[in-house]
Design a protein around this motif. Structure first.
Motif, PDB file in Angstrom:
ATOM      1  N   ALA A  44       0.845  -1.206   0.000  1.00 31.96           N
ATOM      2  CA  ALA A  44       0.000   0.000   0.000  1.00 31.96           C
ATOM      3  C   ALA A  44       0.877   1.250   0.000  1.00 31.96           C
ATOM      4  O   ALA A  44       0.616   2.216  -0.727  1.00 31.96           O
ATOM      5  CB  ALA A  44      -0.932  -0.017   1.207  1.00 31.96           C
ATOM      6  N   SER A  46       3.976   1.494  -1.091  1.00 36.09           N
ATOM      7  CA  SER A  46       4.641   1.600  -2.396  1.00 36.09           C
ATOM      8  C   SER A  46       3.720   2.226  -3.431  1.00 36.09           C
ATOM      9  O   SER A  46       4.154   3.036  -4.257  1.00 36.09           O
ATOM     10  CB  SER A  46       5.052   0.215  -2.899  1.00 36.09           C
ATOM     11  N   LEU A  47       2.453   1.828  -3.399  1.00 37.04           N
ATOM     12  CA  LEU A  47       1.479   2.373  -4.342  1.00 37.04           C
ATOM     13  C   LEU A  47       1.429   3.889  -4.226  1.00 37.04           C
ATOM     14  O   LEU A  47       1.572   4.616  -5.214  1.00 37.04           O
ATOM     15  CB  LEU A  47       0.085   1.821  -4.024  1.00 37.04           C
ATOM     16  N   VAL A  48       1.240   4.353  -2.990  1.00 38.97           N
ATOM     17  CA  VAL A  48       1.072   5.788  -2.783  1.00 38.97           C
ATOM     18  C   VAL A  48       2.381   6.526  -3.068  1.00 38.97           C
ATOM     19  O   VAL A  48       2.387   7.570  -3.720  1.00 38.97           O
ATOM     20  CB  VAL A  48       0.569   6.056  -1.346  1.00 38.97           C
ATOM     21  N   GLN A  49       3.497   5.967  -2.611  1.00 36.06           N
ATOM     22  CA  GLN A  49       4.786   6.626  -2.826  1.00 36.06           C
ATOM     23  C   GLN A  49       5.129   6.738  -4.303  1.00 36.06           C
ATOM     24  O   GLN A  49       5.577   7.789  -4.774  1.00 36.06           O
ATOM     25  CB  GLN A  49       5.899   5.868  -2.112  1.00 36.06           C
ATOM     26  N   ALA A  50       4.946   5.626  -5.037  1.00 34.39           N
ATOM     27  CA  ALA A  50       5.269   5.653  -6.461  1.00 34.39           C
ATOM     28  C   ALA A  50       4.405   6.708  -7.150  1.00 34.39           C
ATOM     29  O   ALA A  50       4.876   7.489  -7.975  1.00 34.39           O
ATOM     30  CB  ALA A  50       5.056   4.289  -7.099  1.00 34.39           C
ATOM     31  N   ARG A  51       3.111   6.750  -6.764  1.00 35.40           N
ATOM     32  CA  ARG A  51       2.205   7.736  -7.383  1.00 35.40           C
ATOM     33  C   ARG A  51       2.618   9.166  -7.038  1.00 35.40           C
ATOM     34  O   ARG A  51       2.566  10.065  -7.873  1.00 35.40           O
ATOM     35  CB  ARG A  51       0.771   7.468  -6.923  1.00 35.40           C
ATOM     36  N   GLN A  52       3.049   9.366  -5.772  1.00 37.81           N
ATOM     37  CA  GLN A  52       3.373  10.731  -5.336  1.00 37.81           C
ATOM     38  C   GLN A  52       4.734  11.187  -5.850  1.00 37.81           C
ATOM     39  O   GLN A  52       4.932  12.348  -6.167  1.00 37.81           O
ATOM     40  CB  GLN A  52       3.347  10.818  -3.803  1.00 37.81           C
ATOM     41  N   ARG A  53       5.695  10.284  -5.890  1.00 39.46           N
ATOM     42  CA  ARG A  53       7.068  10.708  -6.192  1.00 39.46           C
ATOM     43  C   ARG A  53       7.409  10.696  -7.672  1.00 39.46           C
ATOM     44  O   ARG A  53       8.323  11.379  -8.111  1.00 39.46           O
ATOM     45  CB  ARG A  53       8.066   9.810  -5.455  1.00 39.46           C
ATOM     46  N   THR A  54       6.719   9.857  -8.435  1.00 36.88           N
ATOM     47  CA  THR A  54       7.094   9.758  -9.841  1.00 36.88           C
ATOM     48  C   THR A  54       6.441  10.867 -10.649  1.00 36.88           C
ATOM     49  O   THR A  54       5.240  11.066 -10.565  1.00 36.88           O
ATOM     50  CB  THR A  54       6.682   8.391 -10.422  1.00 36.88           C
ATOM     51  N   LEU A  63      10.039   9.087 -17.029  1.00 37.94           N
ATOM     52  CA  LEU A  63       9.650   9.129 -15.626  1.00 37.94           C
ATOM     53  C   LEU A  63      10.850   9.441 -14.749  1.00 37.94           C
ATOM     54  O   LEU A  63      11.964   8.984 -15.016  1.00 37.94           O
ATOM     55  CB  LEU A  63       9.033   7.784 -15.236  1.00 37.94           C
ATOM     56  N   SER A  64      10.611  10.190 -13.687  1.00 38.06           N
ATOM     57  CA  SER A  64      11.703  10.619 -12.834  1.00 38.06           C
ATOM     58  C   SER A  64      11.160  11.003 -11.460  1.00 38.06           C
ATOM     59  O   SER A  64       9.978  11.278 -11.310  1.00 38.06           O
ATOM     60  CB  SER A  64      12.399  11.817 -13.477  1.00 38.06           C
ATOM     61  N   GLU A  65      12.031  10.998 -10.467  1.00 37.31           N
ATOM     62  CA  GLU A  65      11.630  11.520  -9.164  1.00 37.31           C
ATOM     63  C   GLU A  65      12.151  12.935  -8.982  1.00 37.31           C
ATOM     64  O   GLU A  65      11.923  13.560  -7.952  1.00 37.31           O
ATOM     65  CB  GLU A  65      12.134  10.600  -8.047  1.00 37.31           C
TER      66      GLU A  65
ATOM     67  N   PRO B   4      12.467   4.956 -12.318  1.00 38.49           N
ATOM     68  CA  PRO B   4      12.925   5.532 -11.041  1.00 38.49           C
ATOM     69  C   PRO B   4      12.613   4.596  -9.861  1.00 38.49           C
ATOM     70  O   PRO B   4      11.699   3.766  -9.942  1.00 38.49           O
ATOM     71  CB  PRO B   4      12.151   6.851 -10.937  1.00 38.49           C
ATOM     72  N   THR B   6      11.156   4.359  -6.730  1.00 40.53           N
ATOM     73  CA  THR B   6       9.884   3.987  -6.079  1.00 40.53           C
ATOM     74  C   THR B   6       8.975   3.244  -7.063  1.00 40.53           C
ATOM     75  O   THR B   6       8.265   2.319  -6.693  1.00 40.53           O
ATOM     76  CB  THR B   6       9.123   5.221  -5.532  1.00 40.53           C
ATOM     77  N   LEU B  33       0.102   5.257 -12.197  1.00 38.05           N
ATOM     78  CA  LEU B  33       0.712   6.597 -12.181  1.00 38.05           C
ATOM     79  C   LEU B  33      -0.189   7.631 -12.840  1.00 38.05           C
ATOM     80  O   LEU B  33      -0.153   8.809 -12.510  1.00 38.05           O
ATOM     81  CB  LEU B  33       2.042   6.586 -12.948  1.00 38.05           C
TER      82      LEU B  33
END
Lengths: 198, 198
Positions: A44, A46-54, A63-65, B4, B6, B33
């Motif tokens: 859960a 990872s889902l939110v982090q990937a969505r927020q950071r990418t 794609l990038s952070e 990236p 995450t 994403l």
């Protein structure tokens, strides 16, 4: 009587994901119930982090952070060449070759009147602007060999050529090891019309 | 160069789920994403909530958010009959018929020496205990028609019959509308050996 409410809700949300039908959603949800709680919490997060950071690289839209992606930040890359692809996955595919040293430009789609995708919906204006300011020597169009890929490549070529940049397109034809006998008509068509002098 | 960090981590976690390979994991992650952040947060919350709130009914081991599942709590259900199934999904399948009014018992698997599943790994001891204390009139075995399903049904029948309860098994054979010609040998075998006097 059905599954309990929170589980049912999860199944309904999983079912909406691409490529996951009712049965796979049920199977997935029941599988997740059997996993340790920490593992589910990690998923859960990872889902939110990937969505927020990418996000998208401000230069090439890969794609990038960060503001710029790893490739655009790498000073050893050859800024004289820009390879134009439809999807971020295409960048990863070409990078795997360890052969191309230039930069990329991700369109995030292909022109498709049938699906209502107009040039304005893609990063085409941004590409033109990039060519104007960065003045690369060559733009390689690596859109796929199909109606949308061809149309997008032609559209971009018409915009860029008057700007004095060399515009090329990757080769399409018989895959290495492929037998003529088994090739589909479209691939064989590309192979024939793309024939080269020996 | 890859995706990236995450995003890569999310792809790796999705890839570990059953039925999701490398490519579907990538496709899923890139799809997520593009969704609104609130939607991803909701999905993440559903995951954790379903995992935290769903547990096994203490009586029948179906899924529930309370000590007892909806079926076991329903006083109108006929406590004289217990239908034994391998998986929670089987309960939902039978409930959809709106024909069966008894209770259930979910084994959470089938005896399978090949996969190292022993009777002790299943809710079989709990079933015997239930029959001893609840004294139902009939136990219907609804395990599937395959080696493991047959072995599990026979194993349970041997334990329960001496306790004086009626033990039955659902009928296996040709599906309604199925043509003999197209039936697999195993189904046809069950249909033949399960033939009934007219």
């Amino acid at each position: 009587m059905l599954f309990p409410p929170t589980l049912r809700q999860l199944m309904q949300q999983l079912e909406r994901l691409p490529g996951i039908g009712t049965r796979s959603a049920q199977r997935l949800a029941l599988y997740l119930l059997r996993r340790p709680e920490e593992e589910i919490v990690r998923l859960a997060e990872s889902l939110v982090q990937a969505r927020q950071r990418t996000r998208l690289c401000q230069r090439c839209f890969f794609l990038s952070e960060d503001d710029l992606c790893e490739i655009c930040r790498d000073p050893s890359r050859d800024a004289d060449t820009i390879c134009v692809v439809a999807d971020p996955r295409d960048v990863v595919a070409i990078e795997r070759l360890e052969q191309y040293r230039g930069l990329y430009h991700v369109l995030h789609g292909l022109i498709s009147p049938a699906e209502g995708v107009q040039p304005e919906d893609l990063k085409i204006g941004e590409l033109v602007e990039r060519v104007r300011t960065e003045r690369p020597r060559e733009v390689i169009l690596a859109t796929p060999a199909n109606v949308e890929g061809d149309a997008t490549a032609l559209y971009i070529a018409r915009l860029l050529k008057p700007m004095g940049v060399r515009v090329t397109r990757i080769a399409y034809g018989m895959p290495v090891g492929g037998e003529l006998d088994y090739a589909d008509a479209a691939t064989l068509g590309y192979a024939l019309s793309g024939r080269q002098e020996l």
